[in-house]
Design a protein around this motif. Structure first.
Motif, short mmCIF file in Angstrom:
data_model
loop_
_atom_site.label_atom_id
_atom_site.label_comp_id
_atom_site.label_asym_id
_atom_site.label_seq_id
_atom_site.Cartn_x
_atom_site.Cartn_y
_atom_site.Cartn_z
N ARG A 26 0.85 -1.19 0.00
CA ARG A 26 0.00 0.00 0.00
C ARG A 26 0.89 1.24 0.00
O ARG A 26 1.80 1.34 0.83
CB ARG A 26 -0.84 0.01 1.28
CG ARG A 26 -2.20 -0.62 1.11
CD ARG A 26 -3.14 0.41 0.60
NE ARG A 26 -4.50 -0.02 0.47
CZ ARG A 26 -5.04 -0.45 -0.66
NH1 ARG A 26 -4.33 -0.59 -1.74
NH2 ARG A 26 -6.31 -0.73 -0.70
N ASN A 76 10.35 4.74 -14.85
CA ASN A 76 10.21 3.63 -13.90
C ASN A 76 11.57 2.98 -13.69
O ASN A 76 12.54 3.28 -14.39
CB ASN A 76 9.15 2.60 -14.36
CG ASN A 76 9.48 1.99 -15.70
OD1 ASN A 76 10.56 1.45 -15.89
ND2 ASN A 76 8.55 2.10 -16.64
N THR A 78 12.43 -0.16 -14.16
CA THR A 78 12.81 -1.13 -15.19
C THR A 78 13.54 -0.45 -16.35
O THR A 78 14.60 -0.91 -16.79
CB THR A 78 11.56 -1.88 -15.70
OG1 THR A 78 10.89 -2.43 -14.57
CG2 THR A 78 11.91 -2.98 -16.66
N THR A 100 14.96 -12.51 -7.27
CA THR A 100 14.71 -11.07 -7.39
C THR A 100 13.40 -10.90 -8.15
O THR A 100 12.84 -11.88 -8.67
CB THR A 100 15.87 -10.36 -8.12
OG1 THR A 100 15.55 -8.96 -8.28
CG2 THR A 100 16.13 -10.94 -9.51
N PHE A 101 12.92 -9.69 -8.23
CA PHE A 101 11.75 -9.40 -9.06
C PHE A 101 12.15 -9.60 -10.52
O PHE A 101 13.29 -9.31 -10.91
CB PHE A 101 11.29 -7.96 -8.81
CG PHE A 101 9.97 -7.60 -9.44
CD1 PHE A 101 8.81 -8.29 -9.12
CD2 PHE A 101 9.89 -6.55 -10.35
CE1 PHE A 101 7.59 -7.94 -9.69
CE2 PHE A 101 8.67 -6.19 -10.92
CZ PHE A 101 7.53 -6.90 -10.59
N VAL A 146 21.54 -7.28 -6.31
CA VAL A 146 20.23 -6.73 -5.92
C VAL A 146 20.21 -6.56 -4.40
O VAL A 146 20.47 -7.52 -3.67
CB VAL A 146 19.08 -7.68 -6.34
CG1 VAL A 146 17.72 -7.12 -5.92
CG2 VAL A 146 19.11 -7.93 -7.85
N ALA A 174 16.27 -1.14 -6.25
CA ALA A 174 14.84 -0.78 -6.30
C ALA A 174 14.23 -0.70 -4.90
O ALA A 174 13.35 0.13 -4.66
CB ALA A 174 14.08 -1.81 -7.15
N HIS A 198 8.36 3.31 -7.61
CA HIS A 198 7.01 2.80 -7.89
C HIS A 198 6.12 3.02 -6.66
O HIS A 198 6.60 3.14 -5.53
CB HIS A 198 7.11 1.29 -8.21
CG HIS A 198 5.79 0.67 -8.51
ND1 HIS A 198 5.08 -0.04 -7.56
CD2 HIS A 198 5.03 0.67 -9.63
CE1 HIS A 198 3.95 -0.47 -8.11
NE2 HIS A 198 3.90 -0.05 -9.36
N THR A 200 4.62 1.23 -4.75
CA THR A 200 4.77 0.33 -3.62
C THR A 200 6.05 0.58 -2.81
O THR A 200 6.29 -0.10 -1.82
CB THR A 200 4.82 -1.13 -4.12
OG1 THR A 200 5.82 -1.20 -5.16
CG2 THR A 200 3.50 -1.57 -4.71
N LYS A 201 6.86 1.53 -3.25
CA LYS A 201 8.16 1.75 -2.59
C LYS A 201 8.05 2.79 -1.48
O LYS A 201 7.11 3.57 -1.44
CB LYS A 201 9.20 2.19 -3.63
CG LYS A 201 9.39 1.17 -4.75
CD LYS A 201 9.95 -0.13 -4.22
CE LYS A 201 10.26 -1.13 -5.29
NZ LYS A 201 9.10 -1.77 -5.91
N GLY A 208 8.08 5.46 -11.27
CA GLY A 208 9.31 6.23 -11.41
C GLY A 208 10.53 5.43 -11.03
O GLY A 208 10.42 4.36 -10.42
N TYR A 299 10.31 -3.89 3.97
CA TYR A 299 9.49 -5.11 3.84
C TYR A 299 9.46 -5.84 5.19
O TYR A 299 10.43 -5.82 5.94
CB TYR A 299 10.08 -6.07 2.80
CG TYR A 299 9.90 -5.58 1.37
CD1 TYR A 299 8.85 -6.03 0.59
CD2 TYR A 299 10.79 -4.66 0.82
CE1 TYR A 299 8.67 -5.57 -0.71
CE2 TYR A 299 10.62 -4.20 -0.48
CZ TYR A 299 9.56 -4.66 -1.24
OH TYR A 299 9.39 -4.21 -2.53
#
Ligand code: T4K
Length: 404
Positions: A26, A76, A78, A100-101, A146, A174, A198, A200-201, A208, A299
């Motif tokens: 969120r 973003n 990516t 990783t993602f 990462v 990220a 992003h 969620t960050k 971004g 997290y």
């Protein structure tokens, strides 16, 4: 709060704890007044994108915070990764963790560079520099570490390795804006580091990202590449793309940055609360954050030791979902088990023992400013109750028509 009994669990017929879903990721949202004020200024000035004043201010503030010489904001994380990879001349093979993602691997494959998947350490769950060295071939041109969940990888070992083999080194940071390694902020390592902003960050600009680097020449090249390669009105000097951040994103990012101390404080409070509430629960480990360097606690990650809990990670996820707590299995099942990599390298799991082990055990829980101490107490109480009644819960979950 009254302690839950087994019958209160939604999987066992109780009513769900949360009427609205409680999501991981969120967004943190800064002062609406300041966001609207900045958006109004953008509209008044009629300057919406293409290196406008908000983007320039955002870049300066991100660079200052990270202690890096240059920040190039992008649309973003990516695209920022793709451009950093291209600008550092990575080609052939690049070594990356599979854990990783998917964006880390895709940013390479998108440019027909082969991601060579490396295992993680079980000490910190980031790329294992020793295995990375064994994966180097004549085609290897770089390594991407990462900083998983904001916990920095073994930067010193990777920098040494990259120097020894003359490889480029990038960090996918990220998750790690605002985090530190030893006495420096993340953003100052390798050839460049890449942030995501992003939604969620910790800090978000809606969508971004940014590349940060101390290398003047690399920064110049990246700046050109994210704007089609233009170095003047009618002059293109590189192949480039459109990686620009727009002004409203930058405005959101700036308002987020203004409240970064508050967001970190809430994350720290949440983390401490989870730790206290889960303390002593056999088989459930909350992943630690080191206090030695700045840390944003982005997290909440649990490691579930099934032989002790008698519940698997997936069973626990189902139990939480039944209560409307949408816990996530980040980053299951590892990039090597997703397409196209699964088809390209069907045996890669043989070299990824720790990744294979760990990806079965990890669950991310909600945190951030949308989560209250009461929410955390409820979540932890559900976890306690589920583990204490594991046998009963497991048998209900295995019933064919269990409605989860
Ligand atoms: N490298 C790494 C290591 C990364 O983790 C990421 C992105 C990248 C590179 C690439 O950066 P970007 O190009 O994204 O800037 C989400 C994010 O979309 C992604 O940015 C992030 N990592 C990844 C870890 O999480 P999904 O596929 O899990 O997204 P989704 O739609 O399932 O949403 C995640 C959770 O957040 C859900 O519980 C819903 C909640 N949410 C999401 C949005 C957008 C909200 O509550 N509100 C929102 O506005 O990827």
């Amino acid at each position: 709060m009254k302690k839950r009994q087994a019958a209160d669990l939604a999987v066992l017929g109780g009513s769900r704890t949360f009427t609205d879903p409680l999501h991981v990721g969120r967004p943190n949202i800064g002062s609406r007044e300041r966001i609207f004020d900045r958006i109004n200024r953008i509209l008044d000035q009629r300057w919406l994108t293409n290196n406008g004043p908000m983007v320039q201010e955002f870049e300066q503030k991100v660079a200052d915070y990270a202690g890096a010489k240059h920040c190039i904001a992008m649309c973003n994380g990516t695209v920022a990764l793709e451009i950093a990879i291209r600008a550092t001349n990575m080609t052939g093979e690049v070594i990356v963790p599979s854990y990783t993602f998917i964006a880390t691997a895709h940013a390479l494959q998108w440019q027909e560079i082969t991601p060579v998947f490396c295992d993680i350490n079980l000490d910190d769950y980031t790329i294992d520099p020793e295995q990375a060295e064994r994966l180097i071939t004549p085609r290897t041109t770089g390594i991407i570490g990462v900083h998983l969940w904001g916990r920095p990888c073994n930067v010193a070992a990777l920098e040494k390795l990259a120097r020894r083999h003359n490889l480029k080194l990038l960090f996918d940071a990220a998750h790690a804006f605002g985090c530190g390694y030893r006495h420096k902020m993340v953003g100052q390592f390798g050839d460049a580091e890449v942030f995501s902003f992003h939604a969620t960050k910790l800090i978000n600009s809606l969508e971004g990202g940014a590349v940060v680097t101390n290398n003047d020449e690399l920064a110049r090249k990246i700046r050109l590449m994210k704007n089609f390669g233009f170095s003047g009105e009618d002059n293109v000097t590189y192949i480039g793309t459109n990686g620009k951040m727009n002004e409203i994103s930058a405005a959101m990012g700036l308002c987020s940055l203004e409240e970064i101390d508050h967001f970190i404080e809430i994350n720290r409070r949440n983390y401490t609360h989870y730790r206290e509430q889960l303390d002593g629960l056999a088989g459930i480990k909350l992943l630690q954050y080191s206090e030695e360097a700045p840390c944003t606690y982005p997290y909440i990650t649990l490691e579930i030791d099934e032989p002790r809990t008698k519940l698997s990670r997936d069973e626990l996820q189902k139990i939480l979902r039944a209560e409307n707590i949408l816990a996530r299995r980040y980053f299951y099942p590892g990039c090597h088990r997703m397409e196209p990599y699964k088809s390209y390298f069907p045996n890669s799991h043989l070299l990824l023992k720790n990744t294979e082990f760990f990806m079965q055990r990890v669950l991310s829980l909600p945190t951030g400013t949308a989560v209250s101490p009461d929410d955390i107490e409820n979540i932890c109480d559900i976890i306690h109750c589920a583990v204490e009644n594991a046998q009963l819960v497991r048998s209900r979950l295995s019933e064919k028509h269990c409605a989860v």
